[in-house]
Design a protein around this motif. Structure first.
Motif, PDB file in Angstrom:
ATOM      1  N   VAL A 251       7.639   9.214  59.221  1.00 26.43           N
ATOM      2  CA  VAL A 251       8.149   7.837  59.153  1.00 26.43           C
ATOM      3  C   VAL A 251       7.527   7.105  57.972  1.00 26.43           C
ATOM      4  N   LEU A 252       6.203   7.214  57.841  1.00 26.58           N
ATOM      5  CA  LEU A 252       5.500   6.505  56.774  1.00 26.58           C
ATOM      6  C   LEU A 252       5.958   6.975  55.392  1.00 26.58           C
ATOM      7  N   GLU A 253       6.075   8.279  55.232  1.00 25.72           N
ATOM      8  CA  GLU A 253       6.468   8.806  53.925  1.00 25.72           C
ATOM      9  C   GLU A 253       7.902   8.424  53.574  1.00 25.72           C
ATOM     10  N   LEU A 254       8.764   8.433  54.581  1.00 27.18           N
ATOM     11  CA  LEU A 254      10.161   8.062  54.341  1.00 27.18           C
ATOM     12  C   LEU A 254      10.282   6.582  53.997  1.00 27.18           C
ATOM     13  N   ARG A 255       9.613   5.729  54.775  1.00 22.81           N
ATOM     14  CA  ARG A 255       9.740   4.287  54.585  1.00 22.81           C
ATOM     15  C   ARG A 255       8.996   3.794  53.343  1.00 22.81           C
ATOM     16  N   LEU A 256       7.880   4.428  53.026  1.00 21.19           N
ATOM     17  CA  LEU A 256       7.079   3.971  51.888  1.00 21.19           C
ATOM     18  C   LEU A 256       7.439   4.669  50.584  1.00 21.19           C
ATOM     19  N   GLY A 257       8.182   5.764  50.693  1.00 26.72           N
ATOM     20  CA  GLY A 257       8.557   6.498  49.493  1.00 26.72           C
ATOM     21  C   GLY A 257       7.382   7.136  48.795  1.00 26.72           C
ATOM     22  N   THR A 258       6.381   7.555  49.570  1.00 28.71           N
ATOM     23  CA  THR A 258       5.198   8.196  48.999  1.00 28.71           C
ATOM     24  C   THR A 258       4.739   9.310  49.914  1.00 28.71           C
ATOM     25  N   THR A 259       3.918  10.196  49.407  1.00 23.48           N
ATOM     26  CA  THR A 259       3.389  11.317  50.193  1.00 23.48           C
ATOM     27  C   THR A 259       1.967  11.013  50.614  1.00 23.48           C
ATOM     28  N   LEU A 260       1.680  11.163  51.894  1.00 22.97           N
ATOM     29  CA  LEU A 260       0.318  10.931  52.372  1.00 22.97           C
ATOM     30  C   LEU A 260      -0.600  12.051  51.908  1.00 22.97           C
ATOM     31  N   THR A 261      -1.805  11.696  51.511  1.00 23.28           N
ATOM     32  CA  THR A 261      -2.793  12.714  51.190  1.00 23.28           C
ATOM     33  C   THR A 261      -3.242  13.376  52.492  1.00 23.28           C
ATOM     34  N   GLU A 262      -3.858  14.535  52.395  1.00 24.89           N
ATOM     35  CA  GLU A 262      -4.333  15.218  53.593  1.00 24.89           C
ATOM     36  C   GLU A 262      -5.407  14.413  54.301  1.00 24.89           C
ATOM     37  N   ASP A 263      -6.228  13.699  53.532  1.00 23.78           N
ATOM     38  CA  ASP A 263      -7.244  12.850  54.147  1.00 23.78           C
ATOM     39  C   ASP A 263      -6.606  11.725  54.950  1.00 23.78           C
ATOM     40  N   ALA A 264      -5.585  11.107  54.379  1.00 23.08           N
ATOM     41  CA  ALA A 264      -4.894  10.024  55.071  1.00 23.08           C
ATOM     42  C   ALA A 264      -4.265  10.545  56.357  1.00 23.08           C
ATOM     43  N   ALA A 265      -3.690  11.741  56.294  1.00 18.36           N
ATOM     44  CA  ALA A 265      -3.081  12.348  57.475  1.00 18.36           C
ATOM     45  C   ALA A 265      -4.134  12.671  58.529  1.00 18.36           C
ATOM     46  N   THR A 266      -5.302  13.113  58.087  1.00 17.63           N
ATOM     47  CA  THR A 266      -6.388  13.442  59.012  1.00 17.63           C
ATOM     48  C   THR A 266      -6.883  12.201  59.739  1.00 17.63           C
ATOM     49  N   TYR A 267      -7.106  11.125  58.994  1.00 20.13           N
ATOM     50  CA  TYR A 267      -7.554   9.890  59.641  1.00 20.13           C
ATOM     51  C   TYR A 267      -6.484   9.337  60.574  1.00 20.13           C
ATOM     52  N   LEU A 268      -5.238   9.599  60.268  1.00 22.22           N
ATOM     53  CA  LEU A 268      -4.151   9.193  61.155  1.00 22.22           C
ATOM     54  C   LEU A 268      -4.269   9.936  62.484  1.00 22.22           C
ATOM     55  N   ILE A 269      -4.572  11.228  62.423  1.00 20.49           N
ATOM     56  CA  ILE A 269      -4.772  12.023  63.642  1.00 20.49           C
ATOM     57  C   ILE A 269      -5.924  11.458  64.459  1.00 20.49           C
ATOM     58  N   LEU A 270      -7.046  11.158  63.796  1.00 21.20           N
ATOM     59  CA  LEU A 270      -8.227  10.641  64.488  1.00 21.20           C
ATOM     60  C   LEU A 270      -7.929   9.306  65.166  1.00 21.20           C
ATOM     61  N   HIS A 271      -7.214   8.448  64.487  1.00 24.30           N
ATOM     62  CA  HIS A 271      -6.915   7.148  65.066  1.00 24.30           C
ATOM     63  C   HIS A 271      -5.921   7.254  66.211  1.00 24.30           C
ATOM     64  N   ILE A 272      -4.981   8.182  66.118  1.00 22.88           N
ATOM     65  CA  ILE A 272      -4.048   8.403  67.230  1.00 22.88           C
ATOM     66  C   ILE A 272      -4.799   8.993  68.421  1.00 22.88           C
ATOM     67  N   ALA A 273      -5.736   9.892  68.155  1.00 20.61           N
ATOM     68  CA  ALA A 273      -6.542  10.469  69.236  1.00 20.61           C
ATOM     69  C   ALA A 273      -7.359   9.398  69.940  1.00 20.61           C
ATOM     70  N   ARG A 274      -7.923   8.487  69.170  1.00 16.96           N
ATOM     71  CA  ARG A 274      -8.681   7.396  69.779  1.00 16.96           C
ATOM     72  C   ARG A 274      -7.756   6.444  70.519  1.00 16.96           C
ATOM     73  N   LEU A 275      -6.599   6.168  69.927  1.00 20.62           N
ATOM     74  CA  LEU A 275      -5.624   5.273  70.549  1.00 20.62           C
ATOM     75  C   LEU A 275      -5.196   5.793  71.910  1.00 20.62           C
ATOM     76  N   THR A 276      -5.050   7.093  72.022  1.00 18.64           N
ATOM     77  CA  THR A 276      -4.543   7.698  73.253  1.00 18.64           C
ATOM     78  C   THR A 276      -5.640   8.157  74.199  1.00 18.64           C
ATOM     79  N   GLY A 277      -6.891   7.829  73.850  1.00 23.30           N
ATOM     80  CA  GLY A 277      -8.000   8.130  74.745  1.00 23.30           C
ATOM     81  C   GLY A 277      -8.564   9.517  74.638  1.00 23.30           C
ATOM     82  N   ASN A 278      -8.248  10.241  73.545  1.00 22.28           N
ATOM     83  CA  ASN A 278      -8.748  11.605  73.383  1.00 22.28           C
ATOM     84  C   ASN A 278      -9.955  11.702  72.466  1.00 22.28           C
ATOM     85  N   LEU A 279     -10.417  10.559  71.989  1.00 22.42           N
ATOM     86  CA  LEU A 279     -11.563  10.559  71.084  1.00 22.42           C
ATOM     87  C   LEU A 279     -12.606   9.587  71.611  1.00 22.42           C
TER      88      LEU A 279
END
Length: 284
Positions: A251-279
């Protein structure tokens, strides 16, 4: 301060104590005044410091057509916001809010107030800013005696968010960010079959993370410093969050017209894990 040029009865161009040129607003500040005279400091409502010739022209053209009372009320609103968030906003926010107040009053007086299309998203995604915007509307009614609508809290919220995230007077990025954030939560709520309350601290942190991401992406400064092994470890440790993050990334890459770096994608995973109670531990 010494007057260099009287722009109208309420606006003058002056020289500050350090020699810089400033635009001053205040009721009667330029009345029966001329270049070379001293400014009556007791009448100053706001000091604007142009950063360029273009900035000077823009400020001059705007301020000569607006009542200093609107500028003063906008200054009060910004003061309250700065105190609440312990930050300093650019002078462009005062101009943007004063401009909004002018048109809000015109809409109220002509009976053309309509529901804001992003009200649900804004009040849900930016609860703190929305609460302060509601206080700002109350301030405008009580102290400025302006007939503002409750709907104006939505627009004022967007001005706050815009100033905090992008420090610009252009709201287009903030409109886009709000719509994308709403879409991201639609994806996550579908993936996890649950709602995410913005009153929850992890939801608020997630929104803040994405807001910083939008600001970095807009300036071409995504995170890119973690070793490959770290990124792989995070994906392996939180497979469910990684799967959801992949959908959000699309969604982000399509809407922003840019490619996420692997670091950005990793932090996205961490924040989703925390958001959902897995971190359990803060990744930072």
């Amino acid at each position: 301060m010494e007057i260099r040029k009287v722009l109208n009865n309420n606006v003058v161009l002056a020289t500050d104590s350090d020699g810089s040129q400033v635009i001053l607003t205040g009721r009667g500040l330029g009345f029966q005044k001329s270049a070379g005279q001293q400014v009556d400091a007791s009448k100053i409502v706001q000091v604007f410091t142009p950063t360029s010739r273009e900035d000077y022209v823009t400020l001059r053209d705007f301020l000569v057509d607006i009542s200093p009372e609107y500028v003063g009320l906008a200054r009060m609103i910004v003061d309250a916001a700065e105190a609440a968030w312990q930050t300093t906003f650019p002078q462009a926010l005062i101009v943007a809010l004063a401009d909004h107040l002018v048109f809000a009053v015109k809409r109220a007086e002509t009976g053309t107030v309509t529901a804001h299309p992003l009200k649900a998203e804004v009040s849900h995604l930016f609860p703190n800013e929305y609460q302060l915007a509601q206080r700002s509307v109350a301030m405008a009614r009580e102290q400025g005696h302006l007939p503002l609508s409750d709907e104006d809290a939505v627009a004022i919220t967007l001005h706050f968010v815009n100033a905090l995230a992008f420090a610009t007077s252009d709201l287009s990025k903030t409109f886009a960010m709000t719509e994308i954030l709403a879409q991201v939560f639609d994806v996550l709520e579908s993936a996890y079959d649950r709602d995410f309350a913005t009153e929850d601290v992890n939801t608020a942190r997630f929104i803040t993370h994405l807001r910083y991401f939008f600001a970095r992406a807009a300036s071409g400064q995504q995170l890119s410093e973690q070793p490959h092994a770290f990124n792989t470890s995070v994906r392996d440790s939180f497979p469910e969050a990684a799967q959801a993050a992949q959908k959000v990334r699309a969604v982000l890459e399509l809407r922003l017209g840019t490619t996420l770096t692997e670091d950005a994608a990793t932090y996205l995973i961490l924040h989703i894990a925390r958001l959902t109670g897995n971190l359990r531990k803060d990744p930072r």
